[in-house]
Motif scaffolding. Sequence first.
Motif, short mmCIF file in Angstrom:
data_model
loop_
_atom_site.label_atom_id
_atom_site.label_comp_id
_atom_site.label_asym_id
_atom_site.label_seq_id
_atom_site.Cartn_x
_atom_site.Cartn_y
_atom_site.Cartn_z
N MET A 77 0.82 -1.20 0.00
CA MET A 77 0.00 0.00 0.00
C MET A 77 0.86 1.27 0.00
O MET A 77 0.44 2.30 -0.45
CB MET A 77 -0.92 -0.04 1.23
N GLY A 78 2.09 1.14 0.52
CA GLY A 78 2.98 2.29 0.55
C GLY A 78 3.39 2.75 -0.83
O GLY A 78 3.67 3.92 -1.04
N PHE A 79 3.43 1.82 -1.80
CA PHE A 79 3.78 2.21 -3.16
C PHE A 79 2.74 3.13 -3.77
O PHE A 79 3.05 3.95 -4.63
CB PHE A 79 3.95 0.97 -4.04
N VAL A 80 1.50 2.99 -3.33
CA VAL A 80 0.43 3.83 -3.87
C VAL A 80 0.36 5.17 -3.16
O VAL A 80 0.20 6.21 -3.78
CB VAL A 80 -0.93 3.08 -3.76
N THR A 81 0.53 5.15 -1.84
CA THR A 81 0.33 6.38 -1.07
C THR A 81 1.60 7.20 -0.89
O THR A 81 1.51 8.38 -0.56
CB THR A 81 -0.23 6.05 0.31
N SER A 82 2.78 6.63 -1.08
CA SER A 82 4.01 7.37 -0.78
C SER A 82 4.23 8.60 -1.66
O SER A 82 4.66 9.63 -1.14
CB SER A 82 5.21 6.45 -0.82
N PRO A 83 3.95 8.57 -2.97
CA PRO A 83 4.12 9.81 -3.73
C PRO A 83 3.18 10.92 -3.26
O PRO A 83 3.57 12.09 -3.19
CB PRO A 83 3.81 9.41 -5.17
N LEU A 84 1.97 10.55 -2.90
CA LEU A 84 1.02 11.55 -2.39
C LEU A 84 1.49 12.10 -1.05
O LEU A 84 1.41 13.30 -0.81
CB LEU A 84 -0.38 10.93 -2.28
N GLN A 85 1.99 11.24 -0.19
CA GLN A 85 2.50 11.70 1.11
C GLN A 85 3.69 12.62 0.93
O GLN A 85 3.85 13.60 1.66
CB GLN A 85 2.88 10.51 1.98
N ALA A 86 4.55 12.33 -0.04
CA ALA A 86 5.71 13.18 -0.29
C ALA A 86 5.27 14.56 -0.77
O ALA A 86 5.83 15.58 -0.34
CB ALA A 86 6.62 12.53 -1.32
N LEU A 87 4.28 14.60 -1.65
CA LEU A 87 3.78 15.90 -2.11
C LEU A 87 3.09 16.67 -0.99
O LEU A 87 3.23 17.88 -0.87
CB LEU A 87 2.83 15.71 -3.29
N LEU A 88 2.34 15.96 -0.15
CA LEU A 88 1.62 16.64 0.92
C LEU A 88 2.56 17.20 1.98
O LEU A 88 2.25 18.22 2.60
CB LEU A 88 0.61 15.68 1.57
N ARG A 89 3.70 16.57 2.20
CA ARG A 89 4.65 17.09 3.17
C ARG A 89 5.15 18.49 2.76
O ARG A 89 5.31 19.36 3.58
CB ARG A 89 5.84 16.16 3.34
N TYR A 90 5.38 18.68 1.49
CA TYR A 90 5.80 19.99 1.01
C TYR A 90 4.61 20.91 0.75
O TYR A 90 4.74 22.12 0.82
CB TYR A 90 6.64 19.88 -0.26
N ALA A 91 3.46 20.35 0.45
CA ALA A 91 2.30 21.19 0.14
C ALA A 91 1.84 21.99 1.34
O ALA A 91 1.34 23.10 1.19
CB ALA A 91 1.15 20.34 -0.39
N TYR A 92 2.03 21.46 2.53
CA TYR A 92 1.66 22.23 3.73
C TYR A 92 2.59 23.41 3.93
O TYR A 92 2.17 24.46 4.39
CB TYR A 92 1.69 21.33 4.96
N ALA A 93 3.86 23.25 3.60
CA ALA A 93 4.83 24.33 3.79
C ALA A 93 4.92 25.25 2.57
O ALA A 93 5.06 26.46 2.72
CB ALA A 93 6.20 23.74 4.08
N GLU A 94 4.86 24.68 1.38
CA GLU A 94 5.01 25.44 0.14
C GLU A 94 3.90 25.10 -0.85
O GLU A 94 4.13 24.42 -1.85
CB GLU A 94 6.37 25.13 -0.50
N PRO A 95 2.69 25.57 -0.60
CA PRO A 95 1.59 25.20 -1.51
C PRO A 95 1.76 25.77 -2.92
O PRO A 95 1.38 25.13 -3.89
CB PRO A 95 0.35 25.77 -0.82
N VAL A 96 2.36 26.95 -3.03
CA VAL A 96 2.55 27.54 -4.36
C VAL A 96 3.56 26.72 -5.15
O VAL A 96 3.36 26.45 -6.34
CB VAL A 96 2.99 29.02 -4.22
N LEU A 97 4.63 26.31 -4.51
CA LEU A 97 5.66 25.52 -5.20
C LEU A 97 5.09 24.19 -5.70
O LEU A 97 5.32 23.80 -6.85
CB LEU A 97 6.85 25.27 -4.27
N ILE A 98 4.33 23.51 -4.87
CA ILE A 98 3.77 22.22 -5.27
C ILE A 98 2.70 22.41 -6.34
O ILE A 98 2.62 21.64 -7.30
CB ILE A 98 3.23 21.46 -4.05
N GLY A 99 1.90 23.44 -6.22
CA GLY A 99 0.90 23.72 -7.25
C GLY A 99 1.54 24.03 -8.59
O GLY A 99 1.09 23.54 -9.64
N MET A 100 2.61 24.82 -8.56
CA MET A 100 3.32 25.13 -9.81
C MET A 100 4.03 23.89 -10.35
O MET A 100 4.14 23.72 -11.56
CB MET A 100 4.31 26.26 -9.58
N PHE A 101 4.54 23.03 -9.47
CA PHE A 101 5.16 21.78 -9.89
C PHE A 101 4.15 20.91 -10.64
O PHE A 101 4.44 20.39 -11.72
CB PHE A 101 5.71 21.03 -8.67
#
Length: 126
Positions: A1-25
Motif C-alpha cells: 500500500m505504501g507504493f500507492v500512497t508514498s508519492p502523495l504523502q511526499a507531495l503533501l509534506r511539502y504542500a503544507y509548507a510550500e503550496p505555491v511551489l507544489i501547485g506550480m510543480f
Amino acid sequence: MGFVTSPLQALLRYAYAEPVLIGMFLAGTAALWFHSRRWSIFFIAFFLFYVLLFYSVTVFEPRFLLPLVPIYALMGGYAGHVASRTKTGALVLIALLLVPLVGAVRLSVLAYQNDTRIQAYALAGK
C-alpha cells in the motif's frame, strides 16, 4: 500500500509548507506532458523512483525529500514560463507569487520586532 500512497504523502509534506511551489510543480508537469512527453515521463519517473526508494527501502525521514526541491523548482519554472506567455497568465502568476512573499515579509517583521539586539539597543539608548 505504501507504493500507492508514498508519492502523495511526499507531495503533501511539502504542500503544507510550500503550496505555491507544489501547485506550480503539478501545473508545470501537466504542461510539460503536452509539450514534451519524453521529458515529462523522465521527471515523473525520477520523482516516483526517488520517493518509492526512500519510503520502502529505508526508514523515512522528511529530510530525504530535500533533493526533490530542484525538480519542484524546474517544473514550477516551466509552469511560470507557460503562464507568462499571456497577459492574464502573467498577472495570475504575479498574484500567485505574492502569497509566499507576503508570508516571508510578515515573518521577517515579527522576527525583527522580537530581536533581543534591538531591545538591548533601545534599553541602552534610554
